[in-house]
Design a protein around this motif. Structure first.
Motif, mmCIF file in Angstrom:
data_model
loop_
_atom_site.group_PDB
_atom_site.id
_atom_site.type_symbol
_atom_site.label_atom_id
_atom_site.label_comp_id
_atom_site.label_asym_id
_atom_site.label_seq_id
_atom_site.Cartn_x
_atom_site.Cartn_y
_atom_site.Cartn_z
ATOM 1 N N TRP A 56 0.851 -1.180 0.000
ATOM 2 C CA TRP A 56 0.000 0.000 0.000
ATOM 3 C C TRP A 56 0.887 1.229 0.000
ATOM 4 O O TRP A 56 1.756 1.384 0.864
ATOM 5 C CB TRP A 56 -0.890 0.036 1.242
ATOM 6 N N PHE A 57 0.671 2.125 -0.969
ATOM 7 C CA PHE A 57 1.424 3.371 -1.039
ATOM 8 C C PHE A 57 0.441 4.526 -0.864
ATOM 9 O O PHE A 57 -0.539 4.623 -1.600
ATOM 10 C CB PHE A 57 2.131 3.514 -2.392
ATOM 11 N N VAL A 58 0.699 5.375 0.107
ATOM 12 C CA VAL A 58 -0.117 6.565 0.337
ATOM 13 C C VAL A 58 0.775 7.776 0.116
ATOM 14 O O VAL A 58 1.835 7.887 0.727
ATOM 15 C CB VAL A 58 -0.706 6.596 1.761
ATOM 16 N N MET A 59 0.354 8.664 -0.773
ATOM 17 C CA MET A 59 1.175 9.836 -1.058
ATOM 18 C C MET A 59 0.314 11.074 -1.189
ATOM 19 O O MET A 59 -0.884 10.995 -1.507
ATOM 20 C CB MET A 59 2.020 9.616 -2.317
ATOM 21 N N ASP A 60 0.915 12.212 -0.932
ATOM 22 C CA ASP A 60 0.215 13.481 -1.033
ATOM 23 C C ASP A 60 0.040 13.871 -2.501
ATOM 24 O O ASP A 60 0.862 13.512 -3.357
ATOM 25 C CB ASP A 60 1.015 14.553 -0.294
ATOM 26 N N GLU A 61 -1.018 14.611 -2.789
ATOM 27 C CA GLU A 61 -1.273 15.045 -4.164
ATOM 28 C C GLU A 61 -0.118 15.864 -4.730
ATOM 29 O O GLU A 61 0.141 15.841 -5.938
ATOM 30 C CB GLU A 61 -2.571 15.860 -4.229
ATOM 31 N N MET A 62 0.600 16.580 -3.858
ATOM 32 C CA MET A 62 1.735 17.367 -4.339
ATOM 33 C C MET A 62 2.806 16.493 -4.978
ATOM 34 O O MET A 62 3.564 16.970 -5.821
ATOM 35 C CB MET A 62 2.339 18.187 -3.196
ATOM 36 N N VAL A 63 2.875 15.233 -4.580
ATOM 37 C CA VAL A 63 3.829 14.312 -5.206
ATOM 38 C C VAL A 63 3.524 14.188 -6.695
ATOM 39 O O VAL A 63 4.435 14.093 -7.520
ATOM 40 C CB VAL A 63 3.778 12.936 -4.517
ATOM 41 N N LEU A 64 2.252 14.193 -7.038
ATOM 42 C CA LEU A 64 1.859 14.092 -8.442
ATOM 43 C C LEU A 64 2.136 15.377 -9.203
ATOM 44 O O LEU A 64 2.450 15.339 -10.398
ATOM 45 C CB LEU A 64 0.360 13.775 -8.550
ATOM 46 N N ARG A 65 2.001 16.498 -8.528
ATOM 47 C CA ARG A 65 2.060 17.796 -9.207
ATOM 48 C C ARG A 65 3.461 18.398 -9.256
ATOM 49 O O ARG A 65 3.725 19.289 -10.064
ATOM 50 C CB ARG A 65 1.097 18.772 -8.525
ATOM 51 N N ARG A 66 4.349 17.914 -8.416
ATOM 52 C CA ARG A 66 5.723 18.442 -8.418
ATOM 53 C C ARG A 66 6.457 17.939 -9.663
ATOM 54 O O ARG A 66 6.559 16.743 -9.889
ATOM 55 C CB ARG A 66 6.465 18.013 -7.145
ATOM 56 N N ILE A 67 6.968 18.843 -10.476
ATOM 57 C CA ILE A 67 7.683 18.469 -11.693
ATOM 58 C C ILE A 67 9.102 18.061 -11.326
ATOM 59 O O ILE A 67 9.936 18.897 -10.985
ATOM 60 C CB ILE A 67 7.708 19.616 -12.720
ATOM 61 N N VAL A 68 9.367 16.784 -11.384
ATOM 62 C CA VAL A 68 10.703 16.254 -11.103
ATOM 63 C C VAL A 68 11.344 15.881 -12.439
ATOM 64 O O VAL A 68 10.896 14.962 -13.115
ATOM 65 C CB VAL A 68 10.628 15.020 -10.181
ATOM 66 N N GLY A 69 12.371 16.606 -12.814
ATOM 67 C CA GLY A 69 13.049 16.346 -14.080
ATOM 68 C C GLY A 69 12.451 17.139 -15.223
ATOM 69 O O GLY A 69 12.999 18.132 -15.668
ATOM 70 N N SER A 70 11.292 16.713 -15.697
ATOM 71 C CA SER A 70 10.610 17.386 -16.799
ATOM 72 C C SER A 70 9.165 16.895 -16.848
ATOM 73 O O SER A 70 8.795 15.925 -16.180
ATOM 74 C CB SER A 70 11.304 17.074 -18.137
ATOM 75 N N ARG A 71 8.355 17.552 -17.649
ATOM 76 C CA ARG A 71 6.964 17.127 -17.799
ATOM 77 C C ARG A 71 6.882 15.741 -18.439
ATOM 78 O O ARG A 71 6.015 14.932 -18.100
ATOM 79 C CB ARG A 71 6.184 18.155 -18.633
ATOM 80 N N GLU A 72 7.772 15.473 -19.353
ATOM 81 C CA GLU A 72 7.793 14.149 -19.984
ATOM 82 C C GLU A 72 8.107 13.064 -18.960
ATOM 83 O O GLU A 72 7.464 11.999 -18.949
ATOM 84 C CB GLU A 72 8.828 14.122 -21.110
ATOM 85 N N ILE A 73 9.089 13.332 -18.114
ATOM 86 C CA ILE A 73 9.435 12.367 -17.065
ATOM 87 C C ILE A 73 8.248 12.164 -16.130
ATOM 88 O O ILE A 73 7.941 11.034 -15.727
ATOM 89 C CB ILE A 73 10.668 12.853 -16.276
ATOM 90 N N MET A 74 7.540 13.251 -15.792
ATOM 91 C CA MET A 74 6.398 13.135 -14.891
ATOM 92 C C MET A 74 5.243 12.372 -15.534
ATOM 93 O O MET A 74 4.559 11.589 -14.859
ATOM 94 C CB MET A 74 5.932 14.511 -14.442
ATOM 95 N N ARG A 75 5.012 12.577 -16.818
ATOM 96 C CA ARG A 75 3.951 11.808 -17.487
ATOM 97 C C ARG A 75 4.263 10.315 -17.447
ATOM 98 O O ARG A 75 3.392 9.483 -17.191
ATOM 99 C CB ARG A 75 3.778 12.286 -18.934
ATOM 100 N N GLU A 76 5.523 9.982 -17.699
ATOM 101 C CA GLU A 76 5.939 8.585 -17.641
ATOM 102 C C GLU A 76 5.790 8.036 -16.223
ATOM 103 O O GLU A 76 5.323 6.902 -16.020
ATOM 104 C CB GLU A 76 7.393 8.459 -18.103
ATOM 105 N N GLN A 77 6.156 8.858 -15.235
ATOM 106 C CA GLN A 77 6.074 8.420 -13.846
ATOM 107 C C GLN A 77 4.622 8.199 -13.412
ATOM 108 O O GLN A 77 4.303 7.202 -12.755
ATOM 109 C CB GLN A 77 6.731 9.455 -12.933
ATOM 110 N N LEU A 78 3.750 9.103 -13.784
ATOM 111 C CA LEU A 78 2.340 8.968 -13.404
ATOM 112 C C LEU A 78 1.693 7.778 -14.105
ATOM 113 O O LEU A 78 0.855 7.076 -13.513
ATOM 114 C CB LEU A 78 1.586 10.258 -13.709
ATOM 115 N N ALA A 79 2.079 7.535 -15.356
ATOM 116 C CA ALA A 79 1.569 6.356 -16.062
ATOM 117 C C ALA A 79 2.019 5.079 -15.355
ATOM 118 O O ALA A 79 1.261 4.102 -15.259
ATOM 119 C CB ALA A 79 2.059 6.367 -17.510
ATOM 120 N N HIS A 80 3.236 5.096 -14.836
ATOM 121 C CA HIS A 80 3.746 3.933 -14.101
ATOM 122 C C HIS A 80 2.965 3.730 -12.809
ATOM 123 O O HIS A 80 2.646 2.586 -12.437
ATOM 124 C CB HIS A 80 5.228 4.130 -13.801
ATOM 125 N N LEU A 81 2.632 4.819 -12.124
ATOM 126 C CA LEU A 81 1.822 4.705 -10.908
ATOM 127 C C LEU A 81 0.457 4.093 -11.211
ATOM 128 O O LEU A 81 -0.047 3.245 -10.468
ATOM 129 C CB LEU A 81 1.627 6.085 -10.268
#
Length: 198
Positions: free
Chosen positions: A85-110
């Protein structure tokens, strides 16, 4: 001393008791993580992890740490993985780490991870305001022998905890954080919504 939290620094190196924490995770029946700032290392894509690990490391060491992190992720994809079980704050999703492309890939993985039968991802929405999870990252490991241990991280330090009373307090804290989180399906909807905004 037995039963007392063991403080360890790991800003520039792997924590001395990191192997013990990893061994506990490997032998766990269930694993519960909460993180208010970043995607947990076991869920990070290579691009996301490379950005995080490379922020204060020389390239050679960052690459070694990256490969070790990718290897540890096999805990969740092995033949008999722990329930996670992973619980994370919404800011984890919205914080741009690296680039928008990296974040899209990361969110798709989640999203992909949250659809696995042994895994759940819960998001605490921003309009919750303050909640117990904002105090720092921590992990609760439910071992196969019935014991629980906890691992916390904050400001460059990690603490491995096996004292029953200390672990029990963190179990209560974890339940309080998860109580603020959205159900899995609503969390998935939020992840998709943030992806569309990138």
């Amino acid at each position: 001393m037995e039963g007392r939290p063991q403080r360890l620094r790991h800003r520039f190196r792997r924590p001395p008791h990191h192997r013990r924490q990893l061994t506990s995770a490997i032998s766990s029946h269930t694993v519960n993580w909460t993180d208010p700032t970043l995607v947990n290392g076991l869920l990070q894509t290579e691009g996301y992890a490379r950005t995080v690990l490379g922020s204060n490391q020389v390239p050679e060491k960052a690459e070694r740490l990256l490969q070790e992190r990718m290897e540890r992720q096999r805990i969740l994809t092995r033949q008999h993985p722990p329930h996670a079980w992973f619980v994370m704050d919404e800011m984890v999703l919205r914080r741009i780490v690296g680039s928008r492309e990296i974040m899209r890939e990361q969110l798709a993985h989640l999203l992909e991870f949250s659809e696995r039968p042994t895994s759940m991802v819960h998001i605490v929405p921003l309009d919750t305001g303050y909640h117990e999870g904002l105090g720092g990252t921590f992990t609760i490991l439910d071992l196969r022998d019935g014991k629980n241990v906890a691992y916390t991280e904050s400001t460059g330090e990690g603490v491995l905890i096996n004292d029953r009373a200390s672990v029990a307090r963190r179990l209560v804290r974890y339940d309080m954080v998860r109580g603020h989180a959205l159900p899995v399906d609503k969390s998935q909807d939020l992840i998709k919504s943030v992806m569309e905004e990138l």
